[in-house]
Structures are given as C-alpha cells and as structure tokens.
Design a protein around this motif. Structure first.
Motif, PDB file in Angstrom:
ATOM      1  N   GLN A  18     -22.342  13.545 -21.272  1.00  0.00           N
ATOM      2  CA  GLN A  18     -22.614  13.275 -19.814  1.00  0.00           C
ATOM      3  C   GLN A  18     -22.188  14.175 -18.806  1.00  0.00           C
ATOM      4  O   GLN A  18     -22.881  14.958 -17.810  1.00  0.00           O
ATOM      5  CB  GLN A  18     -22.682  11.814 -19.158  1.00  0.00           C
ATOM      6  CG  GLN A  18     -23.000  10.985 -17.676  1.00  0.00           C
ATOM      7  CD  GLN A  18     -22.281  10.445 -17.367  1.00  0.00           C
ATOM      8  OE1 GLN A  18     -22.173   9.852 -18.257  1.00  0.00           O
ATOM      9  NE2 GLN A  18     -23.178   9.777 -15.782  1.00  0.00           N
ATOM     10  N   ALA A  19     -20.998  14.747 -18.780  1.00  0.00           N
ATOM     11  CA  ALA A  19     -19.957  15.662 -18.297  1.00  0.00           C
ATOM     12  C   ALA A  19     -19.846  16.705 -18.605  1.00  0.00           C
ATOM     13  O   ALA A  19     -19.871  17.734 -18.140  1.00  0.00           O
ATOM     14  CB  ALA A  19     -18.709  15.321 -18.329  1.00  0.00           C
ATOM     15  N   ASP A  26     -13.946  19.900 -13.113  1.00  0.00           N
ATOM     16  CA  ASP A  26     -12.914  18.238 -14.004  1.00  0.00           C
ATOM     17  C   ASP A  26     -12.921  19.938 -15.137  1.00  0.00           C
ATOM     18  O   ASP A  26     -11.698  18.949 -16.315  1.00  0.00           O
ATOM     19  CB  ASP A  26     -13.559  17.201 -13.753  1.00  0.00           C
ATOM     20  CG  ASP A  26     -13.119  16.442 -12.302  1.00  0.00           C
ATOM     21  OD1 ASP A  26     -12.431  17.413 -11.504  1.00  0.00           O
ATOM     22  OD2 ASP A  26     -14.362  15.853 -12.801  1.00  0.00           O
ATOM     23  N   MET A  27     -13.838  20.026 -15.639  1.00  0.00           N
ATOM     24  CA  MET A  27     -13.833  20.972 -16.542  1.00  0.00           C
ATOM     25  C   MET A  27     -13.036  22.092 -16.906  1.00  0.00           C
ATOM     26  O   MET A  27     -12.230  22.189 -18.629  1.00  0.00           O
ATOM     27  CB  MET A  27     -15.323  21.114 -17.371  1.00  0.00           C
ATOM     28  CG  MET A  27     -15.828  19.959 -17.480  1.00  0.00           C
ATOM     29  SD  MET A  27     -15.662  19.161 -19.285  1.00  0.00           S
ATOM     30  CE  MET A  27     -17.418  18.191 -18.703  1.00  0.00           C
ATOM     31  N   THR A  28     -12.638  22.996 -15.767  1.00  0.00           N
ATOM     32  CA  THR A  28     -11.810  23.701 -15.789  1.00  0.00           C
ATOM     33  C   THR A  28     -10.305  23.170 -15.694  1.00  0.00           C
ATOM     34  O   THR A  28      -9.221  23.480 -16.776  1.00  0.00           O
ATOM     35  CB  THR A  28     -11.680  24.418 -14.617  1.00  0.00           C
ATOM     36  OG1 THR A  28     -12.877  25.157 -14.674  1.00  0.00           O
ATOM     37  CG2 THR A  28     -10.203  25.495 -14.527  1.00  0.00           C
ATOM     38  N   LEU A  29      -9.584  21.776 -15.090  1.00  0.00           N
ATOM     39  CA  LEU A  29      -8.739  20.764 -15.141  1.00  0.00           C
ATOM     40  C   LEU A  29      -8.626  20.899 -16.720  1.00  0.00           C
ATOM     41  O   LEU A  29      -7.406  21.109 -16.750  1.00  0.00           O
ATOM     42  CB  LEU A  29      -9.159  19.885 -13.782  1.00  0.00           C
ATOM     43  CG  LEU A  29      -7.473  18.928 -14.361  1.00  0.00           C
ATOM     44  CD1 LEU A  29      -6.720  19.595 -13.965  1.00  0.00           C
ATOM     45  CD2 LEU A  29      -7.854  17.937 -13.227  1.00  0.00           C
ATOM     46  N   THR A  65      -3.771  24.172 -11.308  1.00  0.00           N
ATOM     47  CA  THR A  65      -2.583  23.619  -9.932  1.00  0.00           C
ATOM     48  C   THR A  65      -4.330  24.600  -8.968  1.00  0.00           C
ATOM     49  O   THR A  65      -4.720  23.708  -8.204  1.00  0.00           O
ATOM     50  CB  THR A  65      -1.990  23.696  -9.191  1.00  0.00           C
ATOM     51  OG1 THR A  65      -0.749  23.846 -10.462  1.00  0.00           O
ATOM     52  CG2 THR A  65      -1.090  24.020  -8.258  1.00  0.00           C
ATOM     53  N   LEU A  66      -4.793  25.470  -8.959  1.00  0.00           N
ATOM     54  CA  LEU A  66      -5.654  26.214  -8.557  1.00  0.00           C
ATOM     55  C   LEU A  66      -6.684  24.959  -8.989  1.00  0.00           C
ATOM     56  O   LEU A  66      -8.044  25.056  -8.131  1.00  0.00           O
ATOM     57  CB  LEU A  66      -5.825  27.549  -8.874  1.00  0.00           C
ATOM     58  CG  LEU A  66      -4.888  28.786  -8.347  1.00  0.00           C
ATOM     59  CD1 LEU A  66      -4.980  29.415  -8.939  1.00  0.00           C
ATOM     60  CD2 LEU A  66      -4.927  28.398  -6.868  1.00  0.00           C
ATOM     61  N   ALA A  67      -7.658  24.815 -10.288  1.00  0.00           N
ATOM     62  CA  ALA A  67      -8.443  23.551 -10.503  1.00  0.00           C
ATOM     63  C   ALA A  67      -9.008  22.447  -9.405  1.00  0.00           C
ATOM     64  O   ALA A  67      -9.689  22.497  -9.344  1.00  0.00           O
ATOM     65  CB  ALA A  67      -8.752  23.953 -11.911  1.00  0.00           C
ATOM     66  N   LYS A  68      -8.117  22.004  -9.873  1.00  0.00           N
ATOM     67  CA  LYS A  68      -7.689  20.588  -8.929  1.00  0.00           C
ATOM     68  C   LYS A  68      -6.342  20.380  -8.736  1.00  0.00           C
ATOM     69  O   LYS A  68      -5.992  19.342  -8.319  1.00  0.00           O
ATOM     70  CB  LYS A  68      -8.049  19.639  -9.382  1.00  0.00           C
ATOM     71  CG  LYS A  68      -9.280  18.663  -9.167  1.00  0.00           C
ATOM     72  CD  LYS A  68     -10.108  17.937 -10.036  1.00  0.00           C
ATOM     73  CE  LYS A  68     -10.539  16.868  -8.790  1.00  0.00           C
ATOM     74  NZ  LYS A  68     -11.472  16.371  -9.299  1.00  0.00           N
ATOM     75  N   GLY A  69      -5.936  21.317  -7.688  1.00  0.00           N
ATOM     76  CA  GLY A  69      -4.312  20.662  -6.507  1.00  0.00           C
ATOM     77  C   GLY A  69      -3.675  20.362  -7.761  1.00  0.00           C
ATOM     78  O   GLY A  69      -3.225  20.698  -8.723  1.00  0.00           O
TER      79      GLY A  69
END
Length: 186
Positions: A18-19, A26-29, A65-69
């Motif tokens: 699904q993801a 989220d995948m990059t993170l 960090t750039l992906a999701k803080g």
C-alpha cells in the motif's frame, strides 16, 4: 538466506504494498533513517580511518532531516546512542569527527531551515519546528491518539508476520547474550 526471507516477508506485507504505490516523503525518510544507522555500524566495526564515512553519515542525517524534519536525525541518533550505551562504548564518539560532521549537517539541513526561516519568518519556525515536531511529538498538536495507538496499527499493518512477534520477542530475549557475542545486537 536471510535476505531472501526478508524479501519474502516484505513482499507479503500488506502495508508495504500500500505505501510503496503512493508518493510520500515517508519513503525518503525511511531510506535515510535506515541508511544512517547501517553506515554508522559499518563505521563502528571498521578499524581504519573513520573520518570520510563519518562525514557521509552526517550527510545522510542532514538529508533525513530535509525529508521530514528533525525526526530524520532524532531517530538514527537515538538508535546509535542507545547501541553505544548498551555496548558501554560511549567513548567511541570521540573517534568521530563530530565538529566536521556537525558543519556538514548544518550546511545541508541548516541552510534549508535558515532560508525557510528567512522567507517565512517566525511563523514558519512556530509551525514547522514547534507545532509539527515538538508539540505533535508530545501529543498536544495534530493527531490526538493515545500513547499505545501505534501498537495495533503496527500489528495490523504487518500481518501476517506480526503473529510471530511474541515468539520472536521470547527468542531474542533468550538469545540476547549470543546475539551480542555474534555482533547481532545492533
């Protein structure tokens, strides 16, 4: 053998299918949060010069960090520090070029946050860092779930393999000393 089993488990997990079919950060993170601790362990086991790979580790943390803080740096650093604490080897941190790594981290991740702060002002800082990261983390902003919310979510999203979690926990507990001796604690 372990890689084939892992691939089978992944390919038969509903949540992964699904993801994997939608575009989310989220995948990059997940990539950076996985790659950074793996690289750290490689550095930890290495006897030669650690500096070049340590700088790549700083870059991975910055990109996470750039992906999701701040989650992109907080999760890998927590895992790394917990491992070093369990190994009773916190002194290992002195073997890493922490100042150079911090510089790379700040140049990559800090530059974006600095430019965003410059463009968006304090309202950006309030929304992105305080509200989205800190207050969401303690549960007073955003989605309001109980502290155990993700336990059933993890269980259902990893079916059918989550049925093996209790037995796996017992197995790991019983073999904890062997796992540490075989360098599998990490």
């Amino acid at each position: 053998k372990a890689g084939l089993v892992a691939a089978l488990v992944l390919a038969t997990s509903f949540q992964w299918w699904q993801a994997a079919t939608i575009a989310q950060v989220d995948m990059t993170l997940a990539f950076f949060v996985s790659a950074a601790p793996m690289l750290f362990y490689f550095i930890y086991r290495q006897e030669r010069s650690r500096a070049p790979r340590s700088l790549v580790l700083a870059l991975l943390l910055a990109l996470g960090t750039l992906a999701k803080g701040p989650l992109g740096v907080a999760v890998p650093v927590f895992v790394i520090l917990l491992f070093l604490w369990l190994q009773r080897d916190m002194v290992f941190l002195k073997k890493l070029p922490l100042a150079a790594g911090a510089t790379i981290f700040l140049l990559v991740a800090g530059s974006w946050y600095g430019l965003a702060l410059w463009q968006g002002g304090w309202s950006f800082l309030q929304r992105q860092i305080v509200d989205e990261t800190l207050l969401t983390g303690i549960g007073s902003y955003g989605h309001h779930q109980s502290f155990y919310y993700f336990v059933p979510v993890l269980f259902f999203n990893t079916l059918p393999w989550s049925l093996f979690f209790p037995g796996l926990a017992v197995f790991f507990y019983q073999r904890r000393l062997c796992l540490a001796q075989d360098h599998l604690l990490y």
